[in-house]
Design a protein around this motif. Structure first.
Motif, PDB file in Angstrom:
ATOM      1  N   MET A 153      41.992  15.749   4.640  1.00 21.33           N
ATOM      2  CA  MET A 153      40.807  15.170   5.032  1.00 21.33           C
ATOM      3  C   MET A 153      40.121  16.151   6.239  1.00 21.33           C
ATOM      4  SD  MET A 153      40.976  10.975   4.932  1.00 21.33           S
ATOM      5  CE  MET A 153      39.038  11.076   4.733  1.00 21.33           C
ATOM      6  N   PRO A 154      38.559  15.882   5.993  1.00 19.85           N
ATOM      7  CA  PRO A 154      37.964  16.915   7.363  1.00 19.85           C
ATOM      8  C   PRO A 154      38.231  16.274   8.540  1.00 19.85           C
ATOM      9  CG  PRO A 154      36.614  15.412   5.749  1.00 19.85           C
ATOM     10  CD  PRO A 154      37.807  15.217   5.122  1.00 19.85           C
ATOM     11  N   GLU A 155      38.028  16.992   9.379  1.00 21.62           N
ATOM     12  CA  GLU A 155      38.255  16.342  11.121  1.00 21.62           C
ATOM     13  C   GLU A 155      36.737  15.746  11.272  1.00 21.62           C
ATOM     14  OE1 GLU A 155      39.592  19.306  13.677  1.00 21.62           O
ATOM     15  OE2 GLU A 155      41.402  19.565  12.599  1.00 21.62           O
ATOM     16  N   SER A 156      36.735  15.277  12.236  1.00 21.06           N
ATOM     17  CA  SER A 156      35.458  14.705  12.912  1.00 21.06           C
ATOM     18  C   SER A 156      34.923  13.382  12.247  1.00 21.06           C
ATOM     19  CB  SER A 156      34.405  15.737  12.850  1.00 21.06           C
ATOM     20  OG  SER A 156      34.946  17.029  13.439  1.00 21.06           O
ATOM     21  N   LEU A 157      34.129  13.657  11.068  1.00 21.75           N
ATOM     22  CA  LEU A 157      33.432  12.761  10.358  1.00 21.75           C
ATOM     23  C   LEU A 157      34.124  11.386  10.327  1.00 21.75           C
ATOM     24  CD1 LEU A 157      31.502  15.132   7.970  1.00 21.75           C
ATOM     25  CD2 LEU A 157      31.060  14.281  10.439  1.00 21.75           C
ATOM     26  N   PRO A 158      35.359  11.364   9.652  1.00 21.09           N
ATOM     27  CA  PRO A 158      35.651   9.856   9.263  1.00 21.09           C
ATOM     28  C   PRO A 158      36.106   9.070  10.819  1.00 21.09           C
ATOM     29  CG  PRO A 158      36.916  11.606   8.006  1.00 21.09           C
ATOM     30  CD  PRO A 158      36.175  12.367   9.127  1.00 21.09           C
ATOM     31  N   ALA A 159      36.316   9.903  11.931  1.00 21.28           N
ATOM     32  CA  ALA A 159      36.512   9.159  13.298  1.00 21.28           C
ATOM     33  C   ALA A 159      35.440   7.947  13.605  1.00 21.28           C
ATOM     34  CB  ALA A 159      36.459  10.069  14.315  1.00 21.28           C
ATOM     35  N   ALA A 160      34.102   8.077  12.935  1.00 16.31           N
ATOM     36  CA  ALA A 160      33.198   7.200  13.334  1.00 16.31           C
ATOM     37  C   ALA A 160      32.821   5.989  12.220  1.00 16.31           C
ATOM     38  CB  ALA A 160      31.868   7.903  13.565  1.00 16.31           C
ATOM     39  N   LEU A 161      33.810   6.023  11.300  1.00 17.79           N
ATOM     40  CA  LEU A 161      33.599   5.512  10.011  1.00 17.79           C
ATOM     41  C   LEU A 161      33.555   3.714  10.667  1.00 17.79           C
ATOM     42  CD1 LEU A 161      33.460   4.910   7.026  1.00 17.79           C
ATOM     43  CD2 LEU A 161      35.835   4.833   6.895  1.00 17.79           C
ATOM     44  N   SER A 162      34.539   3.336  11.486  1.00 14.88           N
ATOM     45  CA  SER A 162      34.360   1.778  11.682  1.00 14.88           C
ATOM     46  C   SER A 162      32.985   1.401  12.550  1.00 14.88           C
ATOM     47  CB  SER A 162      35.609   1.430  12.767  1.00 14.88           C
ATOM     48  OG  SER A 162      36.673   1.458  11.659  1.00 14.88           O
ATOM     49  N   HIS A 163      32.674   2.520  13.404  1.00 11.72           N
ATOM     50  CA  HIS A 163      31.439   2.098  14.287  1.00 11.72           C
ATOM     51  C   HIS A 163      30.284   1.976  13.440  1.00 11.72           C
ATOM     52  CE1 HIS A 163      33.055   2.706  18.376  1.00 11.72           C
ATOM     53  NE2 HIS A 163      33.997   3.033  17.817  1.00 11.72           N
ATOM     54  N   LEU A 164      30.100   2.999  12.240  1.00 11.88           N
ATOM     55  CA  LEU A 164      28.932   2.922  11.454  1.00 11.88           C
ATOM     56  C   LEU A 164      28.984   1.551  10.720  1.00 11.88           C
ATOM     57  CD1 LEU A 164      29.009   6.823  10.255  1.00 11.88           C
ATOM     58  CD2 LEU A 164      27.478   5.945  11.826  1.00 11.88           C
ATOM     59  N   LEU A 165      30.089   1.452  10.123  1.00 14.10           N
ATOM     60  CA  LEU A 165      30.198   0.120   9.359  1.00 14.10           C
ATOM     61  C   LEU A 165      29.828  -1.105   9.977  1.00 14.10           C
ATOM     62  CD1 LEU A 165      33.443   0.772   7.312  1.00 14.10           C
ATOM     63  CD2 LEU A 165      30.969   1.043   6.586  1.00 14.10           C
ATOM     64  N   ASN A 166      29.848  -1.298  11.558  1.00 15.36           N
ATOM     65  CA  ASN A 166      29.568  -2.195  12.176  1.00 15.36           C
ATOM     66  C   ASN A 166      28.459  -2.128  13.235  1.00 15.36           C
ATOM     67  OD1 ASN A 166      32.134  -3.704  11.403  1.00 15.36           O
ATOM     68  ND2 ASN A 166      33.072  -2.409  12.612  1.00 15.36           N
ATOM     69  N   SER A 167      27.505  -1.050  12.958  1.00 12.64           N
ATOM     70  CA  SER A 167      26.368  -0.937  13.862  1.00 12.64           C
ATOM     71  C   SER A 167      24.887  -1.035  13.254  1.00 12.64           C
ATOM     72  CB  SER A 167      26.379   0.334  14.225  1.00 12.64           C
ATOM     73  OG  SER A 167      26.453   1.498  13.430  1.00 12.64           O
ATOM     74  N   ASN A 168      25.059  -1.920  12.074  1.00 16.57           N
ATOM     75  CA  ASN A 168      23.743  -2.152  11.396  1.00 16.57           C
ATOM     76  C   ASN A 168      22.721  -1.128  11.139  1.00 16.57           C
ATOM     77  OD1 ASN A 168      24.262  -5.135  11.359  1.00 16.57           O
ATOM     78  ND2 ASN A 168      23.729  -5.108  13.683  1.00 16.57           N
ATOM     79  N   VAL A 169      23.234  -0.101  10.658  1.00 12.89           N
ATOM     80  CA  VAL A 169      22.454   1.396  10.442  1.00 12.89           C
ATOM     81  C   VAL A 169      21.979   1.176   9.163  1.00 12.89           C
ATOM     82  CG1 VAL A 169      24.069   3.005  12.024  1.00 12.89           C
ATOM     83  CG2 VAL A 169      24.449   2.435   9.543  1.00 12.89           C
ATOM     84  N   THR A 170      20.683   1.873   8.897  1.00 14.26           N
ATOM     85  CA  THR A 170      20.081   1.796   7.624  1.00 14.26           C
ATOM     86  C   THR A 170      20.336   2.994   6.625  1.00 14.26           C
ATOM     87  OG1 THR A 170      18.006   2.852   8.361  1.00 14.26           O
ATOM     88  CG2 THR A 170      18.250   0.565   8.926  1.00 14.26           C
ATOM     89  N   GLU A 171      19.822   2.995   5.630  1.00 17.50           N
ATOM     90  CA  GLU A 171      20.253   4.269   4.744  1.00 17.50           C
ATOM     91  C   GLU A 171      19.355   5.376   5.339  1.00 17.50           C
ATOM     92  OE1 GLU A 171      16.789   1.668   2.773  1.00 17.50           O
ATOM     93  OE2 GLU A 171      18.584   1.677   4.142  1.00 17.50           O
TER      94      GLU A 171
END
Length: 349
Positions: A153-171
């Motif tokens: 898998m790639p480094e970096s990007l997946p590390a923020a997955l939980s935060h993105l899913l729980n932070s009410n971001v939009t598309e």
């Protein structure tokens, strides 16, 4: 995956290997420092103290936490060589689980995993990483784990997955992930909750190694030759006067060394912040991960001052990637998350 085969998520970075797995509903993580040298070490004098002597092909290696002869892993070729194979197997042994057949999910720096021109997977490098970890290796007077399958898998990007899913971001939300590791600076812009990766950036010349290498030279000048592990611990624990005195022999140089370490940390932060702003001028959020996250935090916050608390240093940033990958690939639920344990040093991250 068969029911009997365990799965480990491994962020096999150049300075430390972060390994996460789920055991009886608990997500566990161990941080294993890379400190290997050639030739074998003699048997330990103290009972219960393990000696790790490995052989790859005809070359003998040993794990030696404090040796100033430790082989450098701060180069991109580490991802495909003997030292990477050693580091992954050594980390598996430090889990305390009896060796068995396992699957591993490992990582590649973002510019190795993706083609920079089109953001598509670089299949040749991914396969090279897989082949490297499927090679034969042996442990003198001991048993190793048998790696049955390797995913990358790639480094970096997946590390923020939980935060993105729980932070009410939009598309429409653009999140910049900055991963400052030992050897590389990786960045990526994620759209929405992980709907798309719109841009990637990597620099193999910016990383915590800039500070580590300078610290080793400063220690050597103060009659205190040290391994990469000791130098990194000094950087992390530079405000602990007792620890500082324990690793610097010439105490008359302590103030000078600490001052110059702080200057190198500031230089690292300034370089990362400059590259980040050039890469992503106005993201909606910024997430900091990797072993150097705390070192660069103040510089990045200053650069993106208008974002305020939307500049986030992820908890236990050094091991965030292995934990998130483990959760993403989990076959069972997680009830608790244990604090990461730093091998050799004996404390939490």
């Amino acid at each position: 995956m068969t029911a009997t085969r365990m799965k480990f998520a491994i962020d096999d970075g150049s300075t430390n290997v972060k390994i996460s797995w789920i055991e009886n509903g608990t997500l566990k993580t161990v941080v294993s420092p890379n400190s290997f040298r050639k030739d074998w070490k003699s048997a330990a004098l103290l009972r219960g103290q393990s000696v790790y002597n490995y052989t790859i092909g005809t070359t003998k290696y040993t794990y030696d936490a404090t040796s100033d002869k430790a082989l450098s892993t701060t180069h991109i070729d580490y991802q495909y060589d003997d030292l990477n194979l050693l580091a992954v197997h050594h980390a598996l042994l430090l889990t305390g689980i009896a060796p068995c057949e396992v699957e591993v999910i490992v990582t590649l720096p973002i510019t190795q995993f993706y083609n920079p021109d089109d953001c598509q997977r670089n299949e040749s490098r991914i396969e090279a990483k897989r082949r490297n970890l499927m090679r034969d290796i042996s442990l003198n007077k001991g048993e190793l784990f048998r790696i049955a399958d390797v995913q990358v898998m790639p480094e970096s990007l997946p590390a923020a997955l939980s935060h993105l899913l729980n932070s009410n971001v939009t598309e429409f939300t653009k999140s910049l992930v900055i991963d400052c590791g030992g050897t590389t600076l990786d960045m990526g812009v994620i759209v929405g909750e992980f709907d798309d990766v719109s841009a990637i950036y990597g620099n193999n010349e910016i990383g915590v190694a800039m500070v580590t290498d300078a610290t080793r030279k400063l220690l050597a000048a103060a009659d205190s030759d040290s391994s990469y592990l000791v130098a990194n611990e000094l950087i992390k624990r530079r405000h602990d006067s007792e620890f500082v005195k324990s690793v610097i022999n010439d105490e008359s140089r302590i103030e000078e060394i600490l001052e110059r370490v702080e200057i190198k940390i500031q230089e690292l932060g300034d370089q990362v912040a400059y590259e980040a702003k050039k890469f992503a001028k106005n993201p909606n959020r910024v997430y900091l991960v990797g072993g150097g996250a705390h070192l660069i935090e103040s510089a990045v916050r200053e650069t993106y001052a208008t974002l305020g608390d939307r500049v986030v240093t992820i908890e236990n940033p050094q091991s965030a990637l292995s934990r998130e990958i483990c959760l993403y690939h989990a076959d069972s639920g997680v009830e608790t998350v244990a604090a990461p344990h730093m091998a050799e040093v004996g404390d939490d991250e």
